[in-house]
Design a protein around this motif. Structure first.
Motif, PDB file in Angstrom:
ATOM      1  N   TYR A  18       0.816  -1.221   0.000  1.00 13.03           N
ATOM      2  CA  TYR A  18       0.000   0.000   0.000  1.00 13.03           C
ATOM      3  C   TYR A  18       0.846   1.267   0.000  1.00 13.03           C
TER       4      TYR A  18
ATOM      5  N   ARG B 198       2.539   0.269  13.635  1.00 10.35           N
ATOM      6  CA  ARG B 198       1.178  -0.223  13.373  1.00 10.35           C
ATOM      7  C   ARG B 198       1.215  -1.685  12.949  1.00 10.35           C
TER       8      ARG B 198
ATOM      9  N   MET C 239      -4.813   0.574   9.256  1.00 16.62           N
ATOM     10  CA  MET C 239      -5.453   1.331   8.181  1.00 16.62           C
ATOM     11  C   MET C 239      -6.864   0.795   7.997  1.00 16.62           C
TER      12      MET C 239
ATOM     13  N   PRO D 145      -7.619   6.219   7.325  1.00 13.30           N
ATOM     14  CA  PRO D 145      -8.136   5.559   6.121  1.00 13.30           C
ATOM     15  C   PRO D 145      -6.998   5.144   5.203  1.00 13.30           C
TER      16      PRO D 145
ATOM     17  N   ILE E  43      -5.394   5.215   1.767  1.00  9.00           N
ATOM     18  CA  ILE E  43      -5.479   6.119   0.615  1.00  9.00           C
ATOM     19  C   ILE E  43      -4.635   5.514  -0.503  1.00  9.00           C
TER      20      ILE E  43
ATOM     21  N   ILE F  72       3.878   8.663   1.408  1.00 11.76           N
ATOM     22  CA  ILE F  72       3.345   7.313   1.644  1.00 11.76           C
ATOM     23  C   ILE F  72       1.988   7.161   0.969  1.00 11.76           C
TER      24      ILE F  72
HETATM   25  N1  5AD Z   1      -2.718   5.111   2.931  1.00  9.75           N
HETATM   26  C1  5AD Z   1      -2.888   5.380   4.248  1.00  9.75           C
HETATM   27  N2  5AD Z   1      -1.970   5.116   5.187  1.00  9.75           N
HETATM   28  C2  5AD Z   1      -0.795   4.608   4.775  1.00  9.75           C
HETATM   29  N3  5AD Z   1       0.280   4.230   5.467  1.00  9.75           N
HETATM   30  C3  5AD Z   1       1.201   3.772   4.594  1.00  9.75           C
HETATM   31  N4  5AD Z   1       0.734   3.826   3.348  1.00  9.75           N
HETATM   32  C4  5AD Z   1      -0.523   4.333   3.427  1.00  9.75           C
HETATM   33  C5  5AD Z   1      -1.549   4.598   2.483  1.00  9.75           C
HETATM   34  N5  5AD Z   1      -1.379   4.352   1.183  1.00  9.75           N
HETATM   35  C6  5AD Z   1       0.346   4.271   6.932  1.00  9.75           C
HETATM   36  C7  5AD Z   1       0.665   2.887   7.480  1.00  9.75           C
HETATM   37  C8  5AD Z   1       1.988   3.092   8.176  1.00  9.75           C
HETATM   38  C9  5AD Z   1       1.958   4.570   8.502  1.00  9.75           C
HETATM   39  C10 5AD Z   1       3.285   5.179   8.728  1.00  9.75           C
HETATM   40  O1  5AD Z   1       1.338   5.130   7.365  1.00  9.75           O
HETATM   41  O2  5AD Z   1      -0.329   2.511   8.426  1.00  9.75           O
HETATM   42  O3  5AD Z   1       2.127   2.313   9.347  1.00  9.75           O
END
Ligand code: 5AD
Length: 342
Positions: A55, A146, A188, A218, A220, A303
């Motif tokens: 993700y 997480r 998430m 959420p 994303i 991210i």
């Molecule tokens: N959408 C939302 N949250 C994200 N994270 C990483 N990628 C995404 C995404 N695409 C969150 C994860 C990670 C935190 C640092 O950011 O839960 O643990």
């Protein structure tokens, strides 16, 4: 609350009953952690990562991203900024970047601890027990990791381990606790294939782990990741990645874990421009994590796309945000804002 009751709330659509949930979560929040909103300065140390989480926009497979690693001097000055802004703590977050060695992170922790009164939270991914032990000894107060989902098969689908290793964040979280860190985790919401039952079990796992900090946001979709291709596929009992669902999870988490520090996350503020951070703060959350990373790096720590930010004039924006907090009867926190046990 048991799984069945949590599940019923997650599926609740009636606005009047949801209002009741928000009110109850807000009451439990006020009673257990008070009205103060703790502001934590987020410093994104590096977007270099060896992992390929399906993700995440900074995963190692994304070749179209300029990678950065902050220097020790830059990190020190971001920590000083946190002090000037009267924030009680900083979070040092990064991809799983082994260029930040045990020694280097230890040195940075000691410097910040010598130069400031800040609590130091680390969020550096799945690191070895040896490293986690050294960083605790160097003075780090908290660790945030997480578990993303308690559904083992979904977890494994999203988190390919490094060759010869296994990825078990729940085991690591227990070790982190034993080392004496205040321990944070989260999930998430709305990952493709994630069900309502999964979320109910995630919330119960928060309680079982007796977490000090719980961050939920959420999902994303990031176009440069494999998981984005799966969005919209017909999974049974799929949880939506909406702000309403995120609010429900925040409120239920507050009811199940009354003493935890719960942020209203940047991901939530990103998808809900109307209510932003306030939506979560009114429904059980008591923490906000303003991003203090220098702008030239912040845009590379992508991210997910469109990440909400306090903007270029961080001093001005935080001042304004604090005034809004005072207006809503939720004054900015003083001190490090650690977990208080009753
Ligand atoms: N959408 C939302 N949250 C994200 N994270 C990483 N990628 C995404 C995404 N695409 C969150 C994860 C990670 C935190 C640092 O950011 O839960 O643990």
């Amino acid at each position: 609350m048991n799984e069945k009751e949590i599940l019923a709330w997650l599926r609740e659509e009636d606005p009047a009953r949801l209002e009741r949930l928000w009110r109850e979560a807000d009451c439990v929040r006020a009673k257990n952690v008070g009205d103060q909103v703790h502001l934590r300065g987020l410093i994104e140390l590096s977007n270099i990562c060896v992992r390929k989480c399906a993700y995440c926009g900074i995963n190692a497979g994304n070749k179209n991203l300029i990678r950065f690693r902050m220097t020790e001097e830059e990190i020190r000055s971001a920590a000083r900024l946190a002090c000037e802004l009267n924030l009680g703590s900083v979070i040092l977050q990064s991809g799983e970047d082994y260029g930040f060695t045990k020694e280097k992170i230890s040195r940075i922790i000691k410097l910040i601890k010598q130069e400031t009164p800040l609590a130091v939270t680390l969020s550096l991914g799945e690191r070895s027990l040896n490293e986690l032990t050294a960083w605790r000894e160097a003075g780090a107060d908290r660790y945030f990791l997480r578990f993303e989902t308690s559904n083992r098969s979904l977890y494994n689908r999203l988190h390919p381990p490094l060759p010869g290793k296994t990825s078990d964040r729940i085991f690591l979280l227990q070790k982190i606790k034993e080392l004496g860190y205040e321990t944070g985790s989260g999930i998430m919401i709305g990952l493709p294939g994630q069900t309502y039952i999964d979320i109910a079990r995630d919330i119960l796992l928060f309680r079982e782990l007796d977490l000090d900090m719980i961050g939920v946001g959420p999902y994303i979709p990031h176009p440069a990741t494999p998981l984005a291709q799966e969005v919209g596929k017909a999974y049974p009992d799929q949880v939506p990645n909406t702000s309403l669902m995120t609010w429900k999870v925040i409120a239920l988490t507050r009811l199940v874990c009354p003493e935890s520090n719960i942020p209203s996350t940047t991901a939530l503020a990103t998808i809900n421009k109307m209510e932003g951070y306030f939506g979560g703060l009114k429904r059980g959350a008591n923490v906000v994590m303003p991003d203090l990373t220098p702008a030239k790096y912040r845009i590379l720590y992508e991210i997910y796309p469109g990440k909400a930010s306090f903007g270029e004039d961080i001093q001005g924006a935080i001042q304004k945000f604090k005034e809004q907090l005072i207006e809503m009867g939720r004054p900015p926190g003083t001190g490090p804002g650690g977990r208080k046990r009753h």
